[in-house]
Design a protein around this motif. Structure first.
Motif, PDB file in Angstrom:
ATOM      1  N   MET A 373      38.965  48.549  30.399  1.00 41.59           N
ATOM      2  CA  MET A 373      37.762  49.225  30.869  1.00 41.59           C
ATOM      3  C   MET A 373      36.768  49.430  29.735  1.00 41.59           C
ATOM      4  SD  MET A 373      39.110  52.046  33.606  1.00 41.59           S
ATOM      5  CE  MET A 373      40.309  51.605  34.876  1.00 41.59           C
ATOM      6  N   VAL A 401      33.560  56.382  31.489  1.00 43.73           N
ATOM      7  CA  VAL A 401      34.297  56.008  32.695  1.00 43.73           C
ATOM      8  C   VAL A 401      35.513  56.917  32.783  1.00 43.73           C
ATOM      9  CG1 VAL A 401      35.491  54.172  33.937  1.00 43.73           C
ATOM     10  CG2 VAL A 401      33.540  53.611  32.469  1.00 43.73           C
ATOM     11  N   SER A 403      38.679  58.763  35.707  1.00 38.28           N
ATOM     12  CA  SER A 403      39.302  58.871  37.023  1.00 38.28           C
ATOM     13  C   SER A 403      38.844  60.155  37.690  1.00 38.28           C
ATOM     14  CB  SER A 403      40.828  58.863  36.884  1.00 38.28           C
ATOM     15  OG  SER A 403      41.275  57.670  36.275  1.00 38.28           O
ATOM     16  N   ARG A 409      38.742  57.061  30.740  1.00 44.47           N
ATOM     17  CA  ARG A 409      39.324  55.726  30.532  1.00 44.47           C
ATOM     18  C   ARG A 409      38.564  54.908  29.491  1.00 44.47           C
ATOM     19  NH1 ARG A 409      44.175  56.837  32.462  1.00 44.47           N
ATOM     20  NH2 ARG A 409      44.127  57.517  34.634  1.00 44.47           N
ATOM     21  N   ALA A 546      32.950  63.571  39.100  1.00 50.24           N
ATOM     22  CA  ALA A 546      34.362  63.357  39.434  1.00 50.24           C
ATOM     23  C   ALA A 546      34.853  64.453  40.374  1.00 50.24           C
ATOM     24  CB  ALA A 546      35.203  63.322  38.160  1.00 50.24           C
ATOM     25  N   PHE A 633      30.158  56.624  41.594  1.00 49.34           N
ATOM     26  CA  PHE A 633      31.602  56.407  41.691  1.00 49.34           C
ATOM     27  C   PHE A 633      31.931  55.491  42.860  1.00 49.34           C
ATOM     28  CE2 PHE A 633      30.431  60.569  43.497  1.00 49.34           C
ATOM     29  CZ  PHE A 633      30.792  60.406  44.826  1.00 49.34           C
ATOM     30  N   ASP A 636      37.758  54.655  43.323  1.00 45.29           N
ATOM     31  CA  ASP A 636      38.756  54.637  42.246  1.00 45.29           C
ATOM     32  C   ASP A 636      38.284  55.277  40.951  1.00 45.29           C
ATOM     33  OD1 ASP A 636      40.968  52.891  43.476  1.00 45.29           O
ATOM     34  OD2 ASP A 636      39.167  51.682  43.798  1.00 45.29           O
ATOM     35  N   TYR A 637      37.023  55.049  40.565  1.00 50.43           N
ATOM     36  CA  TYR A 637      36.569  55.525  39.257  1.00 50.43           C
ATOM     37  C   TYR A 637      35.140  56.055  39.325  1.00 50.43           C
ATOM     38  CZ  TYR A 637      40.685  53.182  37.419  1.00 50.43           C
ATOM     39  OH  TYR A 637      41.966  52.815  37.176  1.00 50.43           O
ATOM     40  N   HIS A 672      36.516  46.653  38.377  1.00 53.35           N
ATOM     41  CA  HIS A 672      37.156  46.534  39.682  1.00 53.35           C
ATOM     42  C   HIS A 672      37.553  45.108  40.045  1.00 53.35           C
ATOM     43  CE1 HIS A 672      35.253  50.515  40.086  1.00 53.35           C
ATOM     44  NE2 HIS A 672      36.140  50.745  41.031  1.00 53.35           N
TER      45      HIS A 672
END
Length: 725
Positions: A373, A401, A403, A409, A546, A633, A636-637, A672
């Motif tokens: 990533m 980036v 989660s 990440r 997030a 987002f 997933d991320y 992705h």
């Protein structure tokens, strides 16, 4: 028998005496006066013949005798002094095990989410090694390079020193500059700083102390002699090599050959091949210059010279040396990647100081870092700046980036992605957030019971601010669109609608939601808080989004999952997730996610659309375009992108829906590529549709005209033509 030999009778008259008698009488004839003066005349003759030259010769012989006498006496005195000093140093030298680790502080080794090393901080020490535990190629390479007569001298090599001085003078340097002619024993003496230990109270830093220790002066060279002799008496040759193997600095923050072998090649020093051993030995002359992480080709050329010395001195056959040259040493994958510098710096600052920057132990930290990533984010940034930004532009950008639980990440703190220690704009830069702050306004309203399809009036609005006077926000387009749904207001990023909604639900509610989601910076007190007048960091904003993705709970962005001391199996610190308290209801979060998905689908964030999966996000552009944001987002991320100038100059032709959205899209496409698409956690607007009712309408000012139906339709397609905030 009588002495005469004639029966004792006297010789008769006329009879000659015995020959022996005659010989005896004539053996020492009486010396005449002239005979006695003859030697004196010869001496005078010689004196007359030599003259002044004779006196000079005599004087020279006398001076030489005096000088020789002084030399041997001085040599004796000097020898006594040197031996005395050596004896003194001998008493101070500790056992080998106490001097192999030269560091005053420990080190930090960071592992990624899969347990692979990706970053180091501090000076790495791989553990004690000795000539019996390392590859014999390493011992041979070091001896061949640094001191071929190591096993034959007593610590100093006068011939080596004289040769070094001659080379230095010939090359135009001072006699003690450049080549030192030092034996390995003398180099170890310098590494040990002649027995002077590091004292924090006397030095500003350990680096300054070591720099002083490495200084070459005449007095230091003199001191090295008795210290080296003492080491030769105190330690065996292998013990001296042991100290050398463990204390030598070998670039890239490595102390000792074990750490260097692990750092550059990813395996122990016991497994070194000839070409690898030659590369490490070649670092001794100039660790920073020849470090393979800095310039691999230069390090390989230096290694070839060492291989030649090994061959010349019989440590390698010609075939072995040729084979080593044909397969030069290369870096391990971890050493090659040179990534994650900003992330590693963030971890060092986020962890407890006594176990990171100030640690006296060797620490292992496992993190949430994902190298793939990170590469995706760096490549996206490089691509956009190379192909879409004017050459020579000083604009900067940052990417985070993470989660949905706050696990970071990847982190890009600026365009200089390969250089740790730089200003980290992802964490340290506090910038106005612009319209990227608006989701918190809508989150507060939704949490109070408003719906995604409720109406809010977008029209002229004037608010009197005590101490500042009246304030009237305007839309980016300069127009107003009447009654609009909350979804359309967010999709088109309408300013007056956002301010009116914030004033309706209460500024404090908006502030509470933002703070609850992790915006820790001081938020504005006035109505402009709804438009992102406050400052925040990119990591704060990304973490707040997030919280929207995970269903409405705050997160604490984190990167450290486990911290332990090297050699211990039990971690001192551990963390499994960053989710904190709930801020808004799950239903409110699902509605807000839908609204933000419309921003990307047909609003100001269309440039962030992904080809194979839905995405949600929000653009943001501050006054005079000093800051441009896109945060969004997938299922997933979460990723956040900021762009601007460090000196706060305005961007030229850049809005949040432009280049930041493009950087976001390219980053997420790469991330992705192997992840199956998933739907966003959002409502189904058709299933939840109901007749919209205006819940707040501004009183119509005198002369104000209500927008007609055509303008309402225009508002529906506004997102396709606005690329603003």
């Amino acid at each position: 028998m009588s002495p005469s030999g004639n029966g004792g009778r006297p010789p008769r008259k006329g009879q000659r005496g015995l020959v022996a008698d005659r010989r005896t009488k004539s053996a020492s004839p009486p010396r005449t006066a002239s005979a006695r003066r003859a030697p004196r005349r010869r001496k005078q003759a010689r004196t007359r013949r030599t003259g002044i030259l004779g006196w000079i010769a005599t004087l020279v012989r006398f001076v030489l005798r005096v000088i020789f006498g002084m030399i041997w006496r001085s040599a004796v005195v000097l020898g006594i002094i040197v031996l005395g000093a050596a004896a003194y140093y001998y008493t101070l030298l500790p056992p080998v095990g106490e001097v192999v680790d030269a560091r005053a502080r420990g080190s930090v080794t960071m592992l990624d989410r899969d347990g692979n090393v990706f970053a180091w901080r501090g000076e790495q020490y791989g553990g004690m090694i000795d000539p019996d535990s390392v590859s014999q190629h390493l011992t041979h390479a070091v001896v061949a390079t640094e001191d071929r007569r190591f096993y034959r001298h007593f610590g100093i090599s006068p011939r080596g020193i004289a040769s070094a001085i001659r080379i230095n003078i010939r090359e135009g340097r001072g006699p003690l500059e450049g080549h030192g002619g030092s034996t390995i024993t003398q180099q170890v003496a310098k590494l040990m700083c002649l027995g002077v230990a590091y004292d924090p109270s006397e030095w500003e830093s350990e680096a300054e102390y070591e720099t002083d220790c490495r200084r070459t002066t005449l007095w230091r060279k003199i001191q090295e002699v008795p210290f080296a002799l003492a080491m030769e008496f105190r330690y065996t040759k292998d013990e001296i090599l042991t100290i050398y193997f463990n204390r030598a600095y070998l670039g890239a923050g490595t102390r000792g050959f074990e750490a260097a072998s692990q750092r550059y090649f990813g395996h122990s020093s016991s497994e070194l091949q000839p070409q690898q051993a030659a590369m490490l030995a070649g670092l001794l002359v100039a660790p920073s210059t020849y470090a393979p992480t800095r310039n691999l080709e230069r390090a390989q050329r230096r290694a070839n010279l060492v291989l030649g010395l090994m061959e010349e001195q019989g440590f390698l056959t010609a075939a072995e040396a040729d084979a080593a040259r044909a397969a030069p040493a290369t870096l391990s994958d971890a050493a090659r990647q040179e990534t994650g510098g900003f992330f590693a710096d963030w971890i060092m600052g986020a962890g407890p100081g006594f176990l990171t920057n100030e640690t006296t132990e060797d620490v292992i930290i496992r993190t949430t870092f994902d190298p793939a990533m990170q590469a995706a984010a760096e490549d996206a940034l490089a691509d956009v700046f190379t192909n879409q930004v004017s050459e020579g532009s000083g604009a900067q950008a940052a990417i985070v980036v993470m989660s949905a639980d706050g696990a970071v990440r990847a982190m890009v703190g600026g365009r200089e992605t390969q250089a740790p220690g730089h200003f980290n704009r992802a964490v340290q830069a506090m910038r106005q957030t612009g319209s990227s702050f608006k989701p918190f306004v809508y989150a507060a309203a939704l949490n109070f019971g408003w719906r995604f399809d409720d109406l809010i009036y977008d029209g002229p609005l004037t608010i009197d601010i005590p101490g500042s006077g009246p304030w009237s926000p305007e839309n980016y387009s300069g127009r107003f669109y009447g009654e609009v749904t909350l979804t359309d207001a967010l999709r088109a990023s309408l300013n007056t609608a956002a301010v009116r909604l914030s004033e309706t639900v209460g500024r404090e509610a908006t502030r509470d939601v933002a703070e609850g989601f992790g915006i820790d910076s001081d938020l504005a007190d006035g109505p402009a808080v709804a438009l992102g007048a406050s400052e925040a960091s990119l990591i704060e904003m990304t973490g707040a989004y997030a919280g929207i993705l995970n269903g409405g709970s705050a997160v604490t962005p984190y990167g450290l999952t486990e911290l332990r001391i090297l050699g211990d199996d039990r971690p001192l610190i551990g963390q499994e997730g960053g989710i904190q308290d709930r801020v808004i209801s799950e239903e409110a979060a699902r509605q807000l996610t839908y609204m933000m998905a419309q921003v990307v689908a047909n609003g100001t964030g269309q440039r962030a659309q992904l080809p194979d999966r839905p995405a949600a996000g929000k653009t943001g552009t501050t006054n005079s375009a000093r800051d441009a944001w896109f945060i969004g987002f997938t299922a997933d991320y979460v990723a956040g992108v900021w762009m601007g100038y460090d000196n706060n100059s305005p961007l030229s032709g850049v809005t949040g829906g432009g280049l930041p959205a493009e950087i976001w899209r390219q980053t997420m496409e790469r991330i992705h590529v192997d992840i199956p698409p998933r739907p966003l956690p959002m409502i189904d607007p058709i299933a939840e549709a109901q007749p919209a009712q205006p819940v707040q309408q501004a009183p119509q000012a005198q002369g104000e005209r209500r927008p007609d139906l055509a303008e309402q339709i225009l508002m529906e397609v506004l997102g396709t033509i606005l690329n603003g905030n």
